[in-house]
Design a protein around this motif. Structure first.
Motif, PDB file in Angstrom:
ATOM      1  N   GLY A   1       0.929  -1.327  -0.084  1.00 60.08           N
ATOM      2  CA  GLY A   1      -0.003   0.113   0.155  1.00 60.08           C
ATOM      3  C   GLY A   1       0.975   1.083   0.061  1.00 60.08           C
ATOM      4  O   GLY A   1       2.176   1.187   0.073  1.00 60.08           O
ATOM      5  N   SER A   2       0.165   2.537  -0.061  1.00 56.67           N
ATOM      6  CA  SER A   2       0.900   3.736  -0.338  1.00 56.67           C
ATOM      7  C   SER A   2       0.899   4.462   1.016  1.00 56.67           C
ATOM      8  O   SER A   2       1.423   5.490   0.994  1.00 56.67           O
ATOM      9  N   ALA A   3       1.054   3.741   2.227  1.00 55.32           N
ATOM     10  CA  ALA A   3       1.255   4.502   3.267  1.00 55.32           C
ATOM     11  C   ALA A   3       2.448   5.315   3.591  1.00 55.32           C
ATOM     12  O   ALA A   3       2.534   6.069   4.321  1.00 55.32           O
ATOM     13  N   SER A   4       3.521   4.684   2.997  1.00 62.03           N
ATOM     14  CA  SER A   4       4.751   5.095   3.304  1.00 62.03           C
ATOM     15  C   SER A   4       5.326   6.038   1.989  1.00 62.03           C
ATOM     16  O   SER A   4       6.334   6.584   2.089  1.00 62.03           O
ATOM     17  N   ALA A   5       4.227   6.203   1.124  1.00 60.82           N
ATOM     18  CA  ALA A   5       4.709   6.890  -0.271  1.00 60.82           C
ATOM     19  C   ALA A   5       5.270   8.305   0.120  1.00 60.82           C
ATOM     20  O   ALA A   5       6.031   8.800  -0.592  1.00 60.82           O
ATOM     21  N   GLY A   6       4.801   9.218   1.273  1.00 62.20           N
ATOM     22  CA  GLY A   6       5.168  10.475   1.481  1.00 62.20           C
ATOM     23  C   GLY A   6       6.519  10.512   2.142  1.00 62.20           C
ATOM     24  O   GLY A   6       7.208  11.463   2.373  1.00 62.20           O
ATOM     25  N   PHE A   7       7.055   9.276   2.676  1.00 64.53           N
ATOM     26  CA  PHE A   7       8.331   9.465   3.305  1.00 64.53           C
ATOM     27  C   PHE A   7       9.667   8.828   2.267  1.00 64.53           C
ATOM     28  O   PHE A   7       9.390   7.907   1.594  1.00 64.53           O
ATOM     29  N   SER A   8      10.621   9.655   2.140  1.00 63.55           N
ATOM     30  CA  SER A   8      11.575   9.339   1.170  1.00 63.55           C
ATOM     31  C   SER A   8      12.591   8.293   2.210  1.00 63.55           C
ATOM     32  O   SER A   8      12.489   8.030   3.108  1.00 63.55           O
ATOM     33  N   GLU A   9      13.623   7.715   1.497  1.00 64.84           N
ATOM     34  CA  GLU A   9      14.513   6.755   1.855  1.00 64.84           C
ATOM     35  C   GLU A   9      15.204   7.503   2.931  1.00 64.84           C
ATOM     36  O   GLU A   9      15.540   6.696   4.060  1.00 64.84           O
ATOM     37  N   LEU A  10      15.726   8.689   2.638  1.00 64.20           N
ATOM     38  CA  LEU A  10      16.387   9.424   3.749  1.00 64.20           C
ATOM     39  C   LEU A  10      15.489   9.522   4.876  1.00 64.20           C
ATOM     40  O   LEU A  10      16.213   9.482   5.980  1.00 64.20           O
ATOM     41  N   GLN A  11      14.492   9.913   4.685  1.00 60.59           N
ATOM     42  CA  GLN A  11      13.323  10.059   6.083  1.00 60.59           C
ATOM     43  C   GLN A  11      13.234   9.003   6.844  1.00 60.59           C
ATOM     44  O   GLN A  11      13.398   8.928   8.086  1.00 60.59           O
ATOM     45  N   GLU A  12      13.097   7.729   6.074  1.00 61.12           N
ATOM     46  CA  GLU A  12      12.850   6.490   6.759  1.00 61.12           C
ATOM     47  C   GLU A  12      14.344   6.076   7.574  1.00 61.12           C
ATOM     48  O   GLU A  12      14.266   5.586   8.417  1.00 61.12           O
ATOM     49  N   SER A  13      15.385   6.376   6.822  1.00 59.08           N
ATOM     50  CA  SER A  13      16.715   6.194   7.461  1.00 59.08           C
ATOM     51  C   SER A  13      16.947   7.085   8.824  1.00 59.08           C
ATOM     52  O   SER A  13      17.294   6.550   9.715  1.00 59.08           O
ATOM     53  N   ALA A  14      16.348   8.228   8.728  1.00 63.60           N
ATOM     54  CA  ALA A  14      16.516   9.151   9.990  1.00 63.60           C
ATOM     55  C   ALA A  14      15.686   8.598  10.957  1.00 63.60           C
ATOM     56  O   ALA A  14      16.029   8.580  12.274  1.00 63.60           O
ATOM     57  N   LEU A  15      14.835   7.950  10.719  1.00 65.96           N
ATOM     58  CA  LEU A  15      13.359   7.201  11.746  1.00 65.96           C
ATOM     59  C   LEU A  15      14.228   6.041  12.463  1.00 65.96           C
ATOM     60  O   LEU A  15      14.261   5.962  13.643  1.00 65.96           O
ATOM     61  N   ILE A  16      15.007   5.571  11.614  1.00 68.84           N
ATOM     62  CA  ILE A  16      15.580   4.160  12.046  1.00 68.84           C
ATOM     63  C   ILE A  16      16.732   4.536  13.189  1.00 68.84           C
ATOM     64  O   ILE A  16      16.922   3.785  14.002  1.00 68.84           O
ATOM     65  N   GLU A  17      17.331   5.672  12.616  1.00 65.28           N
ATOM     66  CA  GLU A  17      18.663   6.089  13.455  1.00 65.28           C
ATOM     67  C   GLU A  17      18.068   6.806  14.698  1.00 65.28           C
ATOM     68  O   GLU A  17      18.549   6.406  16.104  1.00 65.28           O
ATOM     69  N   VAL A  18      16.876   7.378  14.772  1.00 69.64           N
ATOM     70  CA  VAL A  18      16.238   7.694  16.004  1.00 69.64           C
ATOM     71  C   VAL A  18      15.857   6.346  16.894  1.00 69.64           C
ATOM     72  O   VAL A  18      16.107   6.616  18.242  1.00 69.64           O
ATOM     73  N   ALA A  19      15.268   5.250  16.166  1.00 74.04           N
ATOM     74  CA  ALA A  19      14.921   4.342  17.096  1.00 74.04           C
ATOM     75  C   ALA A  19      16.395   3.604  17.707  1.00 74.04           C
ATOM     76  O   ALA A  19      16.235   3.215  18.576  1.00 74.04           O
ATOM     77  N   ASN A  20      17.287   3.695  16.717  1.00 75.60           N
ATOM     78  CA  ASN A  20      18.588   2.983  17.289  1.00 75.60           C
ATOM     79  C   ASN A  20      19.321   3.923  18.418  1.00 75.60           C
ATOM     80  O   ASN A  20      19.631   3.242  19.588  1.00 75.60           O
ATOM     81  N   ILE A  21      19.310   5.031  18.523  1.00 76.38           N
ATOM     82  CA  ILE A  21      19.641   5.829  19.329  1.00 76.38           C
ATOM     83  C   ILE A  21      18.812   5.817  20.738  1.00 76.38           C
ATOM     84  O   ILE A  21      19.296   5.740  21.860  1.00 76.38           O
ATOM     85  N   GLY A  22      17.703   5.915  20.472  1.00 78.02           N
ATOM     86  CA  GLY A  22      16.694   5.839  21.755  1.00 78.02           C
ATOM     87  C   GLY A  22      16.687   4.660  22.481  1.00 78.02           C
ATOM     88  O   GLY A  22      16.636   4.517  23.688  1.00 78.02           O
ATOM     89  N   SER A  23      16.914   3.309  21.499  1.00 84.15           N
ATOM     90  CA  SER A  23      16.843   2.234  22.333  1.00 84.15           C
ATOM     91  C   SER A  23      18.012   1.863  22.937  1.00 84.15           C
ATOM     92  O   SER A  23      18.410   0.955  24.135  1.00 84.15           O
TER      93      SER A  23
END
Length: 315
Positions: free
Chosen positions: A114-136
């Motif tokens: 589905g298109s739920a993630s269509a508005g997020f670029s690869e760079l933005q998703e990488s930034a969210l993963i980095e937040v998850a890494n640092i926060g965890s």
């Protein structure tokens, strides 16, 4: 089997039609019924057995001709090009490649690809993963200090999907679990700490108590409070973002039911959702648990802006 709660003989229960929906009353609960063969466009005989599954954050009943049994097989992810409407993975059964159904997709709660993630670029998703890494990482350090033993973070990831799909991706919906729910003030989202199967009891044992009494529940609730605070403080340090947590609550039940209760009643299944998920294990114990930061989409927009990658965030 992650989604299966139980089975029963459908012939012993009356299926009612409410509008265009078939339902059955089982143990005091009214559950939608789906003829699995009809949903898949297959010819079949009259369904005699029923399987209660968690799909799209709700219990559903799949009506089938019969129950064959269980098999322990390794699932393999399917490349996006060969995924169908109902499967993202498959198992090998002899020489046959057998797709594994996604119950939420079968009942139409969400669409594969589905298109739920269509508005997020690869760079933005990488930034969210980095937040998850640092926060965890901060949360694991806080728990390690509390327990006096190492805590390992196995992975951290960001899942961008609809709310219905997110509910199916959080964990094994049919497992008995403890969940600590820490809301973030001003509709900022929530932090969920999930102890599947016996992980809550294992952690209570490390803290010198048990999950069977109020002291054990209080101990897990305080662990959730400490981990949420450490995680959110890390996000604040990264972004300057104002994240203030409200007092946490704790419940013990089937995980699917816990997730169903934690989702805001005003939310719709097709609402976009972002799960920032981490899996942690306490060394020399069986205490393995999942830690989730679930920000509201508006909060994600502001978070990405603070990280400098928010130019094309989905509305």
């Amino acid at each position: 089997m992650d989604s299966v709660e139980q089975t029963f003989d459908l012939r012993a229960h009356r299926v009612h039609q409410v509008g265009r929906t078939n339902v059955v009353v089982f143990r005091g609960k009214t559950i939608d019924v789906y003829d699995l063969a009809a949903e898949l466009g297959l010819a079949s005989g009259e369904p005699h057995a029923a399987v209660i599954v968690w799909a799209g954050g709700r219990r559903r009943v799949f009506a089938v001709e019969g129950l064959v049994g269980q098999m322990l097989l390794e699932r393999h992810p399917l490349p996006p090009l060969v995924r169908g409407r109902y499967a993202t993975s498959a198992v090998l059964l002899g020489e046959d490649v057998v797709p594994v159904l996604e119950p939420g997709a079968v009942v139409g709660a969400w669409e594969i690809g589905g298109s739920a993630s269509a508005g997020f670029s690869e760079l933005q998703e990488s930034a969210l993963i980095e937040v998850a890494n640092i926060g965890s990482g901060h949360a694991a350090t806080a728990l390690s200090t509390l327990l006096g033993r190492p805590v390992e973070v196995h992975y951290a990831e960001a899942l961008v999907s609809t709310l219905a799909e997110a509910a199916d991706r959080i964990g094994s919906a049919a497992s008995q679990s403890a969940l600590v729910d820490t809301p973030i003030a001003d509709d900022g989202g929530k932090v969920l700490l999930i102890f599947p199967d016996g992980a809550g009891e294992d952690l209570c044992r490390l803290l010198g108590t048990t999950l069977d009494d109020e002291m054990g529940l209080s101990a897990l609730r305080e662990v959730g409070n400490i981990l949420a605070s450490s995680y959110l403080n890390a996000v604040v340090e990264m972004t300057g973002f104002d994240l203030e947590q409200d007092p946490p609550t704790i419940e013990v039940d089937v995980l699917g039911s816990l997730i169903e209760q934690s989702i805001d009643a005003s939310s719709r299944p097709d609402d976009p959702a972002v799960l920032m998920r981490s899996c942690m294990t306490v060394e020399s114990s069986d205490a393995r648990f999942v830690f989730l930061f679930v920000p509201q989409l508006g909060s994600v927009d502001r978070l990405l802006e603070a990280l400098g990658v928010g130019d094309s965030v989905a509305a």
